[in-house]
Structure formats: C-alpha cells, structure tokens
Design a protein around this motif. Sequence first.
Motif, PDB file in Angstrom:
ATOM      1  N   ALA A   1     -40.067  57.452 -16.089  1.00  0.00           N
ATOM      2  CA  ALA A   1     -40.096  56.103 -15.743  1.00  0.00           C
ATOM      3  C   ALA A   1     -39.441  55.861 -14.407  1.00  0.00           C
ATOM      4  CB  ALA A   1     -39.070  55.335 -16.840  1.00  0.00           C
ATOM      5  N   GLU A   2     -38.425  56.647 -14.141  1.00  0.00           N
ATOM      6  CA  GLU A   2     -37.866  56.470 -12.941  1.00  0.00           C
ATOM      7  C   GLU A   2     -38.526  57.380 -11.563  1.00  0.00           C
ATOM      8  OE1 GLU A   2     -33.141  57.836 -12.817  1.00  0.00           O
ATOM      9  OE2 GLU A   2     -34.086  59.054 -14.517  1.00  0.00           O
ATOM     10  N   ILE A   3     -39.561  57.930 -11.940  1.00  0.00           N
ATOM     11  CA  ILE A   3     -40.491  58.733 -10.984  1.00  0.00           C
ATOM     12  C   ILE A   3     -41.554  57.676 -10.796  1.00  0.00           C
ATOM     13  CG2 ILE A   3     -42.065  60.533 -10.317  1.00  0.00           C
ATOM     14  CD1 ILE A   3     -40.093  62.515 -12.063  1.00  0.00           C
ATOM     15  N   LEU A   4     -42.096  57.099 -11.930  1.00  0.00           N
ATOM     16  CA  LEU A   4     -43.350  56.426 -11.475  1.00  0.00           C
ATOM     17  C   LEU A   4     -43.210  55.084 -11.905  1.00  0.00           C
ATOM     18  CD1 LEU A   4     -45.580  58.549 -14.176  1.00  0.00           C
ATOM     19  CD2 LEU A   4     -45.791  58.445 -11.751  1.00  0.00           C
ATOM     20  N   GLY A   5     -42.186  54.546 -12.327  1.00  0.00           N
ATOM     21  CA  GLY A   5     -41.740  53.066 -12.828  1.00  0.00           C
ATOM     22  C   GLY A   5     -42.152  53.024 -14.129  1.00  0.00           C
TER      23      GLY A   5
ATOM     24  N   PHE B   1     -48.364  85.466   6.844  1.00  0.00           N
ATOM     25  CA  PHE B   1     -49.426  84.525   7.004  1.00  0.00           C
ATOM     26  C   PHE B   1     -48.449  83.353   8.015  1.00  0.00           C
ATOM     27  CE2 PHE B   1     -52.095  81.038   6.485  1.00  0.00           C
ATOM     28  CZ  PHE B   1     -53.456  81.563   6.637  1.00  0.00           C
ATOM     29  N   HIS B   2     -48.981  82.804   9.039  1.00  0.00           N
ATOM     30  CA  HIS B   2     -48.166  81.688   9.697  1.00  0.00           C
ATOM     31  C   HIS B   2     -49.292  80.519   9.446  1.00  0.00           C
ATOM     32  CE1 HIS B   2     -45.619  84.342  11.989  1.00  0.00           C
ATOM     33  NE2 HIS B   2     -46.557  85.306  11.483  1.00  0.00           N
ATOM     34  N   ALA B   3     -48.588  79.290   9.431  1.00  0.00           N
ATOM     35  CA  ALA B   3     -49.209  78.199   9.108  1.00  0.00           C
ATOM     36  C   ALA B   3     -48.255  77.154   9.951  1.00  0.00           C
ATOM     37  CB  ALA B   3     -49.332  77.863   7.805  1.00  0.00           C
ATOM     38  N   HIS B   4     -49.215  75.961  10.471  1.00  0.00           N
ATOM     39  CA  HIS B   4     -48.157  74.843  10.957  1.00  0.00           C
ATOM     40  C   HIS B   4     -48.933  73.556   9.998  1.00  0.00           C
ATOM     41  CE1 HIS B   4     -47.311  77.526  14.145  1.00  0.00           C
ATOM     42  NE2 HIS B   4     -46.496  76.844  14.640  1.00  0.00           N
ATOM     43  N   VAL B   5     -48.164  72.584   9.654  1.00  0.00           N
ATOM     44  CA  VAL B   5     -48.388  71.756   8.843  1.00  0.00           C
ATOM     45  C   VAL B   5     -47.812  70.397   9.347  1.00  0.00           C
ATOM     46  CG1 VAL B   5     -49.500  72.940   7.108  1.00  0.00           C
ATOM     47  CG2 VAL B   5     -47.232  72.072   7.033  1.00  0.00           C
ATOM     48  N   GLU B   6     -48.341  69.216   9.042  1.00  0.00           N
ATOM     49  CA  GLU B   6     -47.548  67.841   9.294  1.00  0.00           C
ATOM     50  C   GLU B   6     -46.519  67.842   7.797  1.00  0.00           C
ATOM     51  OE1 GLU B   6     -49.659  64.613  11.575  1.00  0.00           O
ATOM     52  OE2 GLU B   6     -51.080  65.766  10.153  1.00  0.00           O
ATOM     53  N   THR B   7     -47.152  68.057   6.579  1.00  0.00           N
ATOM     54  CA  THR B   7     -46.242  67.883   5.449  1.00  0.00           C
ATOM     55  C   THR B   7     -46.361  69.008   4.527  1.00  0.00           C
ATOM     56  OG1 THR B   7     -46.527  65.345   5.609  1.00  0.00           O
ATOM     57  CG2 THR B   7     -45.749  66.369   3.336  1.00  0.00           C
ATOM     58  N   LEU B   8     -45.224  69.427   4.329  1.00  0.00           N
ATOM     59  CA  LEU B   8     -45.064  70.643   3.219  1.00  0.00           C
ATOM     60  C   LEU B   8     -44.403  69.919   2.155  1.00  0.00           C
ATOM     61  CD1 LEU B   8     -45.224  73.642   2.369  1.00  0.00           C
ATOM     62  CD2 LEU B   8     -42.805  73.749   3.268  1.00  0.00           C
ATOM     63  N   VAL B   9     -45.141  70.158   0.878  1.00  0.00           N
ATOM     64  CA  VAL B   9     -44.543  69.609  -0.523  1.00  0.00           C
ATOM     65  C   VAL B   9     -44.307  70.950  -1.336  1.00  0.00           C
ATOM     66  CG1 VAL B   9     -44.986  68.229  -2.492  1.00  0.00           C
ATOM     67  CG2 VAL B   9     -46.024  67.664  -0.289  1.00  0.00           C
ATOM     68  N   VAL B  10     -43.132  71.009  -1.798  1.00  0.00           N
ATOM     69  CA  VAL B  10     -42.472  72.226  -2.297  1.00  0.00           C
ATOM     70  C   VAL B  10     -42.500  71.579  -3.587  1.00  0.00           C
ATOM     71  CG1 VAL B  10     -40.850  73.860  -2.662  1.00  0.00           C
ATOM     72  CG2 VAL B  10     -41.372  73.101  -0.183  1.00  0.00           C
ATOM     73  N   GLY B  11     -43.306  72.180  -4.860  1.00  0.00           N
ATOM     74  CA  GLY B  11     -43.247  71.782  -6.297  1.00  0.00           C
ATOM     75  C   GLY B  11     -44.494  71.184  -6.631  1.00  0.00           C
ATOM     76  N   GLY B  12     -45.249  71.417  -7.527  1.00  0.00           N
ATOM     77  CA  GLY B  12     -46.389  70.859  -8.118  1.00  0.00           C
ATOM     78  C   GLY B  12     -46.222  70.050  -9.457  1.00  0.00           C
ATOM     79  N   GLY B  13     -44.820  69.468  -9.497  1.00  0.00           N
ATOM     80  CA  GLY B  13     -44.791  68.479 -10.637  1.00  0.00           C
ATOM     81  C   GLY B  13     -45.432  67.176 -10.257  1.00  0.00           C
ATOM     82  N   ILE B  14     -45.181  66.187 -11.336  1.00  0.00           N
ATOM     83  CA  ILE B  14     -45.643  64.809 -10.830  1.00  0.00           C
ATOM     84  C   ILE B  14     -45.436  64.458  -9.827  1.00  0.00           C
ATOM     85  CG2 ILE B  14     -45.739  62.475 -12.019  1.00  0.00           C
ATOM     86  CD1 ILE B  14     -47.118  64.438 -13.503  1.00  0.00           C
ATOM     87  N   ALA B  15     -43.894  64.718  -9.259  1.00  0.00           N
ATOM     88  CA  ALA B  15     -43.676  64.033  -8.021  1.00  0.00           C
ATOM     89  C   ALA B  15     -43.878  64.621  -6.894  1.00  0.00           C
ATOM     90  CB  ALA B  15     -42.037  63.818  -7.976  1.00  0.00           C
ATOM     91  N   GLY B  16     -44.194  65.888  -7.015  1.00  0.00           N
ATOM     92  CA  GLY B  16     -44.771  66.606  -5.992  1.00  0.00           C
ATOM     93  C   GLY B  16     -46.491  66.229  -5.745  1.00  0.00           C
TER      94      GLY B  16
ATOM     95  N   ALA C   1     -43.048  56.852 -21.839  1.00  0.00           N
ATOM     96  CA  ALA C   1     -41.903  57.511 -22.027  1.00  0.00           C
ATOM     97  C   ALA C   1     -40.643  56.629 -22.496  1.00  0.00           C
ATOM     98  CB  ALA C   1     -41.547  58.330 -20.792  1.00  0.00           C
ATOM     99  N   PRO C   2     -40.072  56.875 -23.812  1.00  0.00           N
ATOM    100  CA  PRO C   2     -39.115  56.112 -24.251  1.00  0.00           C
ATOM    101  C   PRO C   2     -37.864  56.119 -23.368  1.00  0.00           C
ATOM    102  CG  PRO C   2     -39.228  58.024 -25.518  1.00  0.00           C
ATOM    103  CD  PRO C   2     -40.592  58.095 -24.493  1.00  0.00           C
ATOM    104  N   ALA C   3     -37.256  54.955 -23.363  1.00  0.00           N
ATOM    105  CA  ALA C   3     -35.921  55.037 -22.650  1.00  0.00           C
ATOM    106  C   ALA C   3     -34.812  56.090 -23.089  1.00  0.00           C
ATOM    107  CB  ALA C   3     -35.263  53.551 -22.606  1.00  0.00           C
ATOM    108  N   GLU C   4     -33.777  56.501 -22.386  1.00  0.00           N
ATOM    109  CA  GLU C   4     -33.051  57.491 -22.733  1.00  0.00           C
ATOM    110  C   GLU C   4     -31.556  56.917 -22.661  1.00  0.00           C
ATOM    111  OE1 GLU C   4     -33.539  61.262 -21.342  1.00  0.00           O
ATOM    112  OE2 GLU C   4     -35.780  61.279 -21.536  1.00  0.00           O
ATOM    113  N   ALA C   5     -30.798  57.071 -23.543  1.00  0.00           N
ATOM    114  CA  ALA C   5     -29.458  56.942 -23.436  1.00  0.00           C
ATOM    115  C   ALA C   5     -28.578  57.639 -22.669  1.00  0.00           C
ATOM    116  CB  ALA C   5     -28.823  56.665 -24.745  1.00  0.00           C
TER     117      ALA C   5
END
Length: 988
Positions: free
Chosen positions: A476-480, A168-183, A486-490
């Motif tokens: 916290a690093e991803i979202l602020g 399958f061939h596709a052309h896109v402006e933005t490809l996001v790899v990964g469906g976690g919170i950041a993705g 989420a508790p802070a981590e040492a």
Amino acid sequence: MSARLPEGGLAIDRDRPVSFTFNGTRLPGFAGDTLASALLANGQHMVGRSFKYHRPRGIVASGAEEPNALLGVGEGPRFEPNQRATTTELADGMVTGSQNHWPTLENDVGALNAWIANKMPVFSAGFYYKTFLFPRFAWKHVYEPVIRNAAGLGAAPTEKDPDIYEHFHAHVETLVVGGGIAGLIAAQEAADRGEDVLLVEQGHILGGRAPADGDAIDGKSAPDWVAETEAALATHDNVRVRLRTMASGVYDHGYVLLYERVSDHLAPMADRPRHRLWRVRAKNIVMATGAIERPLTFANNDLPGVMLASAVRDYIRLYGVLPGKKVVVYANNDDAYRTALALHAAGAKVPAVIDVRPEVTGALPEQVRALGIPVMAGHGIARAIGKFRVEEVEVGKITGSSGEMTGRDDFYYCDLIAMSGGWSPVVHLWSHCGGKLTWDADRSLFQPDPARPPTGADGQAMVTCTGAANGALTLAEILGPERTDAPAEAPLAPHWFTPSRGKYAHGTKHFVDFQNDVTAADVRLAAREGYESVEHTKRYTTLGMATDQGKTSNINGLALLAEALGADIPVVGTTTFRPPYTPISMGAIAGSAKGKLFKAVRQTRMHGWHDRHGADWEPVGDWYRPYCYLRQGEDRHAAVTREVVNARTNVGLLDASTLGKIVVKGPDAGKFLDLIYTNMMSSLKVGRCRYGLMCTENGFLFDDGVVVRTGEDAFLCHTTSGGSDRVHAHMEEWLQTEWWDLKVWTANVTDQWAQVAVAGPAARKVIEAAGTDIDLSLPFMSYAEGKIGGLPCRLFRISFSGELSFEIATPAKGGLSLWRKLLAAGEPHGLMPYGTEALHVMRAEKGFIMIGDETDGTVTPQDLGLNWAVSKKKTDFIGKRAQERADLVRRGRKQLVGLLTEDPKQVLPDGAHAVKRVREHIAMETIGHVTSTYFSPTLGHSIAMGLVEDGLSRRGEWLDFPVDKDAVMRAQIVDPVFYDPKGEKQNV
C-alpha cells in the motif's frame, strides 16, 4: 524425510528434477531450487557449526542476509568455500558440504567450546585480548599455532581454476538495483521516458517479496502482475534485465560494480564464463533493494529450526517446501501473521502466535484467530529447547515496566520457530558512497535521508531509493492503497531482547550476530568496558563484521548498545557499511587476468632479437629485459663481467626502450613541472636536459629521470622503467584535483618510442659510422633531432654508465631497424649489447642511485646526498614542506655511503645490516644496511652502496656486517663514487 509440498513453488520447475550431494549423501531437488530450499525439502535443517562455539546451526533466511548456512560448494578445481546456501542456485550434480567441524557435522570435537563456555565465561567479547598474555613463551609455541589453525571458515581451494571469468563495461542512463515491485515500477517509468535502462536482480526470478506474500496488485495476483510487467519491459529496446546479478558496491561518479553468476546453475561449460564482473557508469542509480527481516533475541535462538518468518513464507510459496510441521510464530509486528496463514494453508499446525505487543488487533491477526490459532499477546519466548533442532519452546508473559518474564511458563512442542522482529531497509549500497541515514522511531528503522544523498561531481543526487529500501514496507505504501488488497498493518512494538528467567539464565545464550557468535551479553560487556563508540564495539565483539556486514544483526546490536549506554539509538548511530554487499569470487575480480594474462608482459621492438641472441631474461616492472647475454660456456657472472669491461673499453649497446616517457605540453608546462620536481625545470633551455627528482607529499623520493625541453611549451620527462604509469597517474591526479587551472596536458608515450643507449669510448664513432646529420659534438645534457641510419631520431647526450654515451630514440616501429644498423656500424669497434646487470654495475661504480634500491619510501633526496637537486629558490614543490619537518632534518638519519670490503673478492649480501662492532653475548644495534652490492670488474674489487646513520661523517670508519651465524664481513665507509669522480669519461 521429504518436506516438499505436493504442488506449488513459483521459483522451481517440477518438470526438471536434479540431484546433488550434501556431505556425501545424494539428494533430489528441482531446477530453480536454491541449495537451502533443496536441503530443507530433504529435511536437512542442521547445515553447519558456528564460528566460535561450534554450536549446531541451521538455515535462518532465504536471501543474501543468511548468516549461518555457509557451505563448501563444488569439488576439485571448482571448489568454493563459504557459499550462502540461500543464494546458491541448485545445479544438477552439485557437490556440497558443511564447514567448521571435525570429524563430522553431528559429532564435532569443536563443540567442546560451547560446553566450556556454558560452564565459565572464557569466550566472551574480547577474550583473546585478555587470555593469551601469559606465560609469554606460550604465545609462539602454543597459542598462535592453535588460533591460526582454528581461524577462518571453510578451506581455500588448492587446484587451478579451469573456468572462464570476464569483465564487462556498460554505460546507462538509469541503473535499477532490485527486481521487486518497486524496482519493476522504476524501470518501467524510466523506460517510458526513453532512458537507457539496466535492471539487475540478484535472484533468478523477479517480483521480490510480493509473490510470496499473496496480495493482489491492480486486481491481479502478484505473480501475474510481475509476469505482465516483465513482458512489457521486454518490448522496450532501451531496457536490459539481468538476473542472478548482485550490485556489489557503489562508488564516486555513478560507478557501480555488479557481480553476475552466469553459469553456476548450469553444468560447467567451456564456452561461457562462470562469473562476470560488470563495471557500470550510470547517470541515475535507483536502489530498490528491499528490506531485511530482523531476528528476535531470545535464549538459544540459534538452534536449527529457528528461522525468519518471511523466509518460512518464501520456502512455502516460492519453492514448495514446508520447513516445519508444527510451527510457533514469534513476532512484534503484523507481517509475521502472513506466515501463520501460509503455514496453515500448507497443512502445518501452528500451536500459537507469540506476540510481544500487549494488545494485538487488525485484519491479519483476526484472520489468524479465525482459523483457531491462539494469539498470545504480551508474551515472549524465554528460550528454545533442543539439541540439533528445535523441539520445544518456553513461553512467558512479559511485564512491560521491567521487561522481565512473569507468571507461569507455557511449553509448546514444535519443530520450527518463525520469528520476526521488524524490518530494516537495505541501505548498504546507499551508504557506500556517502548517503546518510535517518531514524524512524515509529517503525524502529534507519532509512535513507533524502536531504543527504550520495552526490555526483555536479553536486546532484546520483542515488535514489524506492520501495522498502526507502522505508515503504507495504504494498500500500509503494503502490497506493487503491492498487492492492493488502490489509492495513498495525504498528510494531520495538523489542530488542527477550529475557530468560533472571534475565540471563545460566548456560543460555541470546545471539545477536549468528555468523560471528556475538551475544547480547557480549554487547553489554563491551559497553561496561568502555567501548561506547559503535565502531569500537563492532571490533571488540566482531558484531556485524566480515561477510555479514550487519545484515540481520546490526539494528539489534545497536539497540542493545544504546540501552546499555542509556542513549537513544540514533545517537549511537550505525556502523560503516563497506562493499562488497556480499562476497564476490576472486575469479570475477581477476577476470581474464590469470595464467599468462595475470599481468601483461610488455616487450620492446627488439625483444625477439634479444631472445635469439642469448638474452637471460629478468622482469623489470611490466617489462622483460635482458639481464645479460649468455655465450657458449658462460655463466651469468662471466657474461656481466664481459659486458661491463667491453662498455668501459670499447662500446656497448643497451635497449633502453622501457624507460618511461611522458610528454608535458602547454603554456604552463614549466610552471607545472616546477611543482612536480624538486629542482627547477622552467629555467631549462630548449634543447637541454636536466636530471630531476620527484617526491611524495611526505617528502620521500619516489622516482627520478632526465627531463628534456623539446620546445617552449613542451617537455619530455623520462622515468624509471617501472614508474611510467605511476608517475603519469601522479601528474594527472595533481593536475585534476589541485592545479586544475593550469593549462597543461600530459601523455604517456612510453610505447611510442624505441630507445637505445650507445655507451663507451667509441660511442661517437659508431653513430658516425651508422650515418647521421646530427652534430655529435653537442655538449653533455643536450638534445638534438635528426636522422641516424636513415631513421628519424632524437639524440640525448646523457649517461647512466659514466662513459661517453648517447641515448637515441626513434618511433617504435623503427626500433629494431635502428638496433641492427648500430650493431653493424659498431662491429669494427668491438660493440657488444649489454644487459641490465651490467647497467647496474656501471651505475653503482659511478655512485648513481637506483629507485627501489637506494629508496624504500622513507628516503629523502637529502639522505642520498642529492641536495643539489633540491631547489632552494622555488617557493613550493610536492614534498617541500614535509622535508622541513623535524624528523627529516634531524641528525642521525641514514645517509648514502660507499662501502669497500676488507676482502676485495667478498661481495656483501644485498640488504646486509651494518653494526659498529660484533660482540659476543651483546645485542647488536643496527646502524645501516646495504642497498646495492656488486663485484666491479673495472676496479677489481667488490663495491656496495648503503644507508648508514650519519654516514657522511663516518668516512673511513669500518663496519661489521653479520651475514651468517658465525660469519662477519667488514667494510669501510668511502665516497659512493668509485669511478671517474670528476666525470672526465662522460664529458669527452
């Protein structure tokens, strides 16, 4: 014994039970299970044997980083070896089995390797380089057969695959790899900007680690936040989301390969593909690929029941499976404490959390302590104890100054160890296309260097990383911090190796690379033996090789190598990550190209006529061409003889449509062809033809053909039948990368023209009888346009047979009509069609070379006596400087000669080796070989062409050709032009 929890499991559907078999035993599961989660739910921890030592191995991870649980999946024609149980989604009726053992998983004869290795160091790093040297005879008859039989994992399928695969061939402006919170955030932001977005996730649910971690986002539970964001993306017409789709590799110019497992989780269905390979061009590529938890290196850390802490958490919360009832957590960071909390909530007992850090404080450890779970700071696991599964752990205090175990040992009974050695961002895809890494010493990880990203043709960054893939390991690093509870981590404490008593206790192994059976001792041995480069160590020990690509082993191995060398980790560097990120099926690579579609068969417009008139087909490049035309009672030899004799005495007709035809046009066309060909083409007059040679950069001949100047700025370049695509690509590569400033355009028009050769003494009469307005007295190597038989044609006065010959080209749609008109016109003159073998016989009689016969990628024009076709006037052409190298001008190179056998009826075998003289009991030195060999009906004698050392100076010499155990043929070196050396026939 079931380990399935009574409720929970975000990834599974408890209303859809399914069943599968493992090693012949039928087991239950649910839709949404992976094979790994279903096996664990059924209490099956041991799933295979290790590659080298055949040690028991169990499930370690929950994702693509899994090094151990490689299983055979399917049966019969749908069998696939080495499938990761952690990424293989369960399907009803799935048949699975463990690998690398005999006769059974529990009773494996190969386990003898582990017993031997515990007694003596015979399987240490590089043992195969040191062991199989003597006695010499044993290599062929003992060592090699045994090694080949033991090599590899799994078994190759033996039956034809019935499934459908597609590209399958596709052309896109933005490809996001990964469906976690950041993705999900990256996809939402791109969608809001109005960009065309494709989001791919290798699993079957979105959300990444967050749903298993249990932290809130924007005041909502992580699963609820993910569901709302997924629903919001679905409202955008410019967003596509593809689950079960893995990004396999990133290449130049925003080109990405994606691998989609379309229907593996369903019953086989004939109406849909099994796998799909996506070829995507993206303007922007966002890598939200997350991070991989690292294992800890301690003795016997490969026992079934030793798992990554995050994987344990995944199985509890995503799949409703409790992998162990009594679990020791072993860590150097705070994140592992989430697993202790999850275990406690699921009803498991946690005897202790073993933490290598001297002091352990912070919100997560305090939550664990509040539950009454002991936290043993400054301690480590000296070894895991058990046979087929963890039964006990030995724990000791770690002395910070020396790294040794001190004090008395503590023993804890347990059936699972949840280990966590920190996290490594998934930088594989970032690195595929040149992205560089930087070392974060505080968190002991390599992360993408934003100052040195992969760039596109415009020099701009084409890949960006976000989330854990970019080193942001917490919500916290991803979202602020304001968006999550989420508790802070040492900070973690780098910890690469936990010593046994005396550092390396006899009979214990500290594994770094589970998949390839590489231990910490192997890495240190490589350093001692001088393998200081990480790439050399990788190959010497097999660390991070093959399908694993260092996912769980890389950083630990690098750290141990750096320690052994007394160097810093960033100085040692990383190994090279190569695509695919995880293996993809051969079916997906091939797509629909299988069976009759494996390679498209090209047919000329006259193909049907040939087939109806006795064509004996042979493949030539991508084409099928008539080898000869068989008549009633004829064999091949008789047919070829008839066709050659007729073409020499009357007239023959050849379908030459398969010859490559490339148009080269533009103001600089002549200048360009002077660089492409060895001889001068810019001096060619309009309406004239010239034979030309093309060489590689190394000076070796790789194609030839007749070049025709059709206009002041236009040329038509003929190539070999199998060479048109290759030659056209060669021209375009040089135009686009080196001579981009030349005003030249090329087009491969091979299929646009049908071409017919009329060869023989009566050739001119046949064309006249067909009717033409072209003056047929045009001289040899000339070109004219006009009509023949009422069809628009190009007429080339050229010959590959050595006879009076014309090649006629007409637009492809008129090819069959032209063929029929010439047949009718030639009937009074005895015209017969002839095939490729007659063509080859006649060209060999004339001493004309054939690319692929007289050339093999190491032959220069000078070797073939074609010095006259290599310009001495031109300042440059491709291969010119290479042809001046010492080895290409030395005496003793093989040169083209003709060969006449002592017995006229004997035909030398193709490829037969020439020696000066055969002598008994004396090793014979080969001085040449046969390149083309035929029986010439014209001469009544076998003829051959060959390449012989200093052949031109050996004229008249006799050579021996050993052709069988006791059979020797003799042939004399002669001029390679056997027929009409002055060209009187073709110049009529």
